[in-house]
Write a protein that holds these residues in place. Structure first.
Motif, PDB file in Angstrom:
ATOM      1  N   MET A 130      -1.627   1.589  -8.637  1.00 55.45           N
ATOM      2  CA  MET A 130      -1.727   1.850  -7.193  1.00 55.45           C
ATOM      3  C   MET A 130      -0.423   2.451  -6.680  1.00 55.45           C
ATOM      4  SD  MET A 130      -2.842  -0.804  -4.192  1.00 55.45           S
ATOM      5  CE  MET A 130      -4.550  -0.902  -4.695  1.00 55.45           C
ATOM      6  N   ALA A 131      -0.543   3.452  -5.809  1.00 55.38           N
ATOM      7  CA  ALA A 131       0.664   4.093  -5.271  1.00 55.38           C
ATOM      8  C   ALA A 131       1.478   3.089  -4.470  1.00 55.38           C
ATOM      9  CB  ALA A 131       0.259   5.268  -4.391  1.00 55.38           C
ATOM     10  N   ARG A 132       2.791   3.243  -4.542  1.00 52.49           N
ATOM     11  CA  ARG A 132       3.679   2.252  -3.906  1.00 52.49           C
ATOM     12  C   ARG A 132       4.308   2.853  -2.654  1.00 52.49           C
ATOM     13  NH1 ARG A 132       6.907  -0.255  -8.905  1.00 52.49           N
ATOM     14  NH2 ARG A 132       8.136  -1.100  -7.196  1.00 52.49           N
ATOM     15  N   VAL A 133       3.869   2.313  -1.523  1.00 53.86           N
ATOM     16  CA  VAL A 133       4.279   2.896  -0.249  1.00 53.86           C
ATOM     17  C   VAL A 133       5.781   2.728  -0.025  1.00 53.86           C
ATOM     18  CG1 VAL A 133       3.795   0.877   1.199  1.00 53.86           C
ATOM     19  CG2 VAL A 133       3.513   3.167   2.159  1.00 53.86           C
ATOM     20  N   GLU A 134       6.355   1.677  -0.638  1.00 50.18           N
ATOM     21  CA  GLU A 134       7.806   1.485  -0.461  1.00 50.18           C
ATOM     22  C   GLU A 134       8.601   2.545  -1.229  1.00 50.18           C
ATOM     23  OE1 GLU A 134       5.834  -0.382  -2.227  1.00 50.18           O
ATOM     24  OE2 GLU A 134       6.794  -1.175  -4.028  1.00 50.18           O
ATOM     25  N   LEU A 135       7.907   3.246  -2.165  1.00 52.61           N
ATOM     26  CA  LEU A 135       8.567   4.326  -2.907  1.00 52.61           C
ATOM     27  C   LEU A 135       8.103   5.702  -2.416  1.00 52.61           C
ATOM     28  CD1 LEU A 135       8.350   2.910  -6.565  1.00 52.61           C
ATOM     29  CD2 LEU A 135      10.282   2.827  -4.975  1.00 52.61           C
ATOM     30  N   ARG A 136       7.504   5.719  -1.238  1.00 59.50           N
ATOM     31  CA  ARG A 136       7.018   6.974  -0.660  1.00 59.50           C
ATOM     32  C   ARG A 136       8.141   8.010  -0.610  1.00 59.50           C
ATOM     33  NH1 ARG A 136       6.899   9.712   3.968  1.00 59.50           N
ATOM     34  NH2 ARG A 136       4.932  10.657   4.640  1.00 59.50           N
ATOM     35  N   ASN A 137       7.866   9.212  -1.154  1.00 51.17           N
ATOM     36  CA  ASN A 137       8.849  10.287  -1.114  1.00 51.17           C
ATOM     37  C   ASN A 137       8.983  10.785   0.333  1.00 51.17           C
ATOM     38  OD1 ASN A 137      10.193  12.780  -1.332  1.00 51.17           O
ATOM     39  ND2 ASN A 137       9.420  13.077  -3.427  1.00 51.17           N
ATOM     40  N   PRO A 138      10.196  10.783   0.913  1.00 51.69           N
ATOM     41  CA  PRO A 138      10.345  11.226   2.305  1.00 51.69           C
ATOM     42  C   PRO A 138       9.973  12.688   2.510  1.00 51.69           C
ATOM     43  CG  PRO A 138      12.482  10.755   1.285  1.00 51.69           C
ATOM     44  CD  PRO A 138      11.445  10.317   0.312  1.00 51.69           C
ATOM     45  N   ALA A 139       9.860  13.445   1.415  1.00 50.88           N
ATOM     46  CA  ALA A 139       9.496  14.869   1.554  1.00 50.88           C
ATOM     47  C   ALA A 139       8.002  15.068   1.782  1.00 50.88           C
ATOM     48  CB  ALA A 139       9.946  15.642   0.318  1.00 50.88           C
ATOM     49  N   VAL A 158     -11.830  14.598  -0.589  1.00 54.96           N
ATOM     50  CA  VAL A 158     -12.272  14.444  -1.973  1.00 54.96           C
ATOM     51  C   VAL A 158     -11.238  15.025  -2.927  1.00 54.96           C
ATOM     52  CG1 VAL A 158     -13.685  16.552  -2.030  1.00 54.96           C
ATOM     53  CG2 VAL A 158     -14.226  14.653  -3.550  1.00 54.96           C
ATOM     54  N   GLY A 159     -10.584  16.136  -2.544  1.00 57.12           N
ATOM     55  CA  GLY A 159      -9.537  16.720  -3.383  1.00 57.12           C
ATOM     56  C   GLY A 159      -8.384  15.747  -3.572  1.00 57.12           C
ATOM     57  N   ALA A 160      -8.027  15.050  -2.499  1.00 55.79           N
ATOM     58  CA  ALA A 160      -6.941  14.071  -2.590  1.00 55.79           C
ATOM     59  C   ALA A 160      -7.355  12.897  -3.477  1.00 55.79           C
ATOM     60  CB  ALA A 160      -6.568  13.589  -1.192  1.00 55.79           C
ATOM     61  N   TRP A 161      -8.603  12.461  -3.333  1.00 56.76           N
ATOM     62  CA  TRP A 161      -9.074  11.347  -4.167  1.00 56.76           C
ATOM     63  C   TRP A 161      -9.135  11.743  -5.641  1.00 56.76           C
ATOM     64  CZ3 TRP A 161      -8.596   6.747  -2.542  1.00 56.76           C
ATOM     65  CH2 TRP A 161      -8.832   6.403  -1.210  1.00 56.76           C
ATOM     66  N   LEU A 162      -9.595  12.980  -5.912  1.00 56.23           N
ATOM     67  CA  LEU A 162      -9.658  13.454  -7.306  1.00 56.23           C
ATOM     68  C   LEU A 162      -8.256  13.496  -7.916  1.00 56.23           C
ATOM     69  CD1 LEU A 162     -12.279  16.322  -6.944  1.00 56.23           C
ATOM     70  CD2 LEU A 162     -12.532  14.276  -8.371  1.00 56.23           C
ATOM     71  N   ALA A 163      -7.295  13.963  -7.128  1.00 58.21           N
ATOM     72  CA  ALA A 163      -5.913  14.015  -7.620  1.00 58.21           C
ATOM     73  C   ALA A 163      -5.375  12.603  -7.838  1.00 58.21           C
ATOM     74  CB  ALA A 163      -5.043  14.774  -6.626  1.00 58.21           C
ATOM     75  N   ALA A 164      -5.678  11.716  -6.896  1.00 53.93           N
ATOM     76  CA  ALA A 164      -5.186  10.336  -7.015  1.00 53.93           C
ATOM     77  C   ALA A 164      -5.716   9.679  -8.283  1.00 53.93           C
ATOM     78  CB  ALA A 164      -5.597   9.531  -5.783  1.00 53.93           C
ATOM     79  N   GLN A 165      -6.967   9.938  -8.583  1.00 49.58           N
ATOM     80  CA  GLN A 165      -7.586   9.302  -9.737  1.00 49.58           C
ATOM     81  C   GLN A 165      -7.149   9.937 -11.061  1.00 49.58           C
ATOM     82  OE1 GLN A 165     -11.773   7.465  -9.757  1.00 49.58           O
ATOM     83  NE2 GLN A 165      -9.954   6.636  -8.878  1.00 49.58           N
ATOM     84  N   ARG A 172      -4.099   1.996   2.428  1.00 46.61           N
ATOM     85  CA  ARG A 172      -4.737   1.487   1.216  1.00 46.61           C
ATOM     86  C   ARG A 172      -6.263   1.567   1.305  1.00 46.61           C
ATOM     87  NH1 ARG A 172      -0.939   0.337  -1.894  1.00 46.61           N
ATOM     88  NH2 ARG A 172       0.925  -0.890  -1.413  1.00 46.61           N
ATOM     89  N   ARG A 173      -6.745   2.721   1.722  1.00 46.17           N
ATOM     90  CA  ARG A 173      -8.190   2.920   1.775  1.00 46.17           C
ATOM     91  C   ARG A 173      -8.772   2.833   0.367  1.00 46.17           C
ATOM     92  NH1 ARG A 173      -9.659   8.398   4.315  1.00 46.17           N
ATOM     93  NH2 ARG A 173      -7.501   8.780   4.850  1.00 46.17           N
ATOM     94  N   SER A 174      -9.988   2.317   0.243  1.00 47.84           N
ATOM     95  CA  SER A 174     -10.609   2.283  -1.080  1.00 47.84           C
ATOM     96  C   SER A 174     -11.312   3.611  -1.326  1.00 47.84           C
ATOM     97  CB  SER A 174     -11.576   1.116  -1.195  1.00 47.84           C
ATOM     98  OG  SER A 174     -12.497   1.168  -0.147  1.00 47.84           O
ATOM     99  N   ARG A 175     -11.342   4.024  -2.613  1.00 44.54           N
ATOM    100  CA  ARG A 175     -11.858   5.349  -2.930  1.00 44.54           C
ATOM    101  C   ARG A 175     -13.369   5.403  -2.752  1.00 44.54           C
ATOM    102  NH1 ARG A 175     -14.186   5.396  -8.153  1.00 44.54           N
ATOM    103  NH2 ARG A 175     -13.493   3.615  -9.381  1.00 44.54           N
ATOM    104  N   PRO A 176     -13.882   6.617  -2.539  1.00 46.78           N
ATOM    105  CA  PRO A 176     -15.312   6.776  -2.269  1.00 46.78           C
ATOM    106  C   PRO A 176     -16.149   6.855  -3.548  1.00 46.78           C
ATOM    107  CG  PRO A 176     -14.199   8.875  -2.020  1.00 46.78           C
ATOM    108  CD  PRO A 176     -13.154   7.888  -2.428  1.00 46.78           C
ATOM    109  N   GLY A 177     -16.386   5.741  -4.231  1.00 48.04           N
ATOM    110  CA  GLY A 177     -17.274   5.719  -5.399  1.00 48.04           C
ATOM    111  C   GLY A 177     -16.647   6.347  -6.635  1.00 48.04           C
ATOM    112  N   ARG A 178     -17.468   6.548  -7.672  1.00 50.32           N
ATOM    113  CA  ARG A 178     -16.986   7.053  -8.948  1.00 50.32           C
ATOM    114  C   ARG A 178     -16.771   8.572  -8.854  1.00 50.32           C
ATOM    115  NH1 ARG A 178     -21.005   6.985 -13.923  1.00 50.32           N
ATOM    116  NH2 ARG A 178     -20.758   4.730 -13.809  1.00 50.32           N
TER     117      ARG A 178
END
Ligand code: SF4
Ligand SMILES: [Fe+2]
Length: 285
Positions: free
Chosen positions: A1-10, A55-62, A74-80
């Motif tokens: 899971m992405a760590r918001v405390e390590l969010r890149n300021p850029a 969906v592009g962001a979710w595909l990249a995240a996965q 921390r939204r949950s992803r939209p299905g498989r």
């Protein structure tokens, strides 16, 4: 899971972010170039997606090998999302879930009547193993080269699949059941074609004279809108890579390039042939 405390300021301000564990594999920028960009050697959100681009962001995240892409809320992803067929009816699926052990290389599964083939290895996760089982499991696990073995052994063992690597890249997978040497048809319509250069044991796989799985030997540059090869990431021999791509152009036609790293492209065989010939000329100049 992405760590918001390590969010890149850029990152652009907003819901989506990339954390600083990013290894700059480029996969998110390939999947959603309109959303992600590069800043000081790390990927960041360049533009926050609207609801249609989510969906592009979710595909990249996965796909992200370091799970560095996420949402502040921390939204949950939209299905498989994966496996994702890259063209309807093709039987060629992008698997997402890239592995940090292959520096985030893409991996693919090909659904075949003679038994499915895994090309390179995503990270092993039940989130993929279940859907792959539903697709009919795996008969073969094949590697384009030594860099992209990742969790290949676990995938082969899970499905009782044969596993193939070129004999010159064998140290990366001594456990593999089969060795590739010269050009060979593994199944009707599924060819293994040695292309030494990026590594000594690099191989491309050609499916039905259309889909070319290229590992790190050949890719599409979205920037130049042309075929490209990576001189700065050539571990064995640039001149041999030029010669092996020249042989590929002489002997085979393909309409789609599906690499481990770099851009993917679906085009037209004559055009890609001409581009490959011109790429070889540039490599030799
Ligand atoms: S996919 Fe992940 S590791 Fe790769 S460049 Fe994007 S954020 Fe970085
Ligand atoms: Fe590689």
């Amino acid at each position: 899971m992405a760590r918001v405390e390590l969010r890149n300021p850029a990152n652009e301000t907003g819901e989506w972010f990339v954390d600083t564990r990013c290894i700059d594999c480029g996969t998110c920028r390939e999947i959603a170039p309109e959303l992600f960009g590069e800043e000081d050697g790390l990927s960041v959100v360049r533009r926050q997606p609207d609801s249609h681009e989510d969906v592009g962001a979710w595909l990249a995240a996965q796909a992200c090998p370091t799970t560095s892409i996420g949402t502040v809320s921390r939204r949950s992803r939209p299905g498989r999302l994966y496996p994702r067929e890259i063209e309807a009816g093709s039987g060629v699926f992008d698997l997402g879930y890239c592995s940090p052990d292959s520096f985030g290389a893409s991996a693919w599964v090909v659904v075949r009547p003679e038994g499915n083939v895994l090309v390179d290895s995503p990270r092993f996760t039940e989130a993929l193993a279940g859907p792959i089982a539903e697709l009919g499991g795996l008969r073969h696990v094949v590697f384009t080269h030594r860099d992209d073995v990742a969790d290949g052994r676990r995938w082969a063992e899970r499905f009782g699949a044969r596993s193939w690597i070129h004999l010159h890249d064998r140290p990366a997978a001594r456990w593999a059941s089969d060795l590739l040497g010269d050009e060979q048809e593994l199944q009707p319509g599924f060819l293994a074609i040695p292309v030494p250069g990026h590594t000594k044991g690099s191989v491309v796989f050609l499916l039905d004279g259309r889909w070319l799985f290229t590992g790190d030997s050949l890719a599409w540059s979205h920037e130049r809108q042309d075929l490209t090869a990576f001189r700065g990431a050539c571990w064995y021999s640039w001149s041999e890579q030029s010669d092996s791509l020249a042989r590929l152009a002489e002997r085979h036609r393909f309409a789609a390039v599906l690499p481990g790293h770099g851009g993917r492209h679906i085009g037209e065989p004559g055009d890609l042939h001409d581009r490959l010939v011109r790429l070889v000329a540039r490599m030799r100049s």
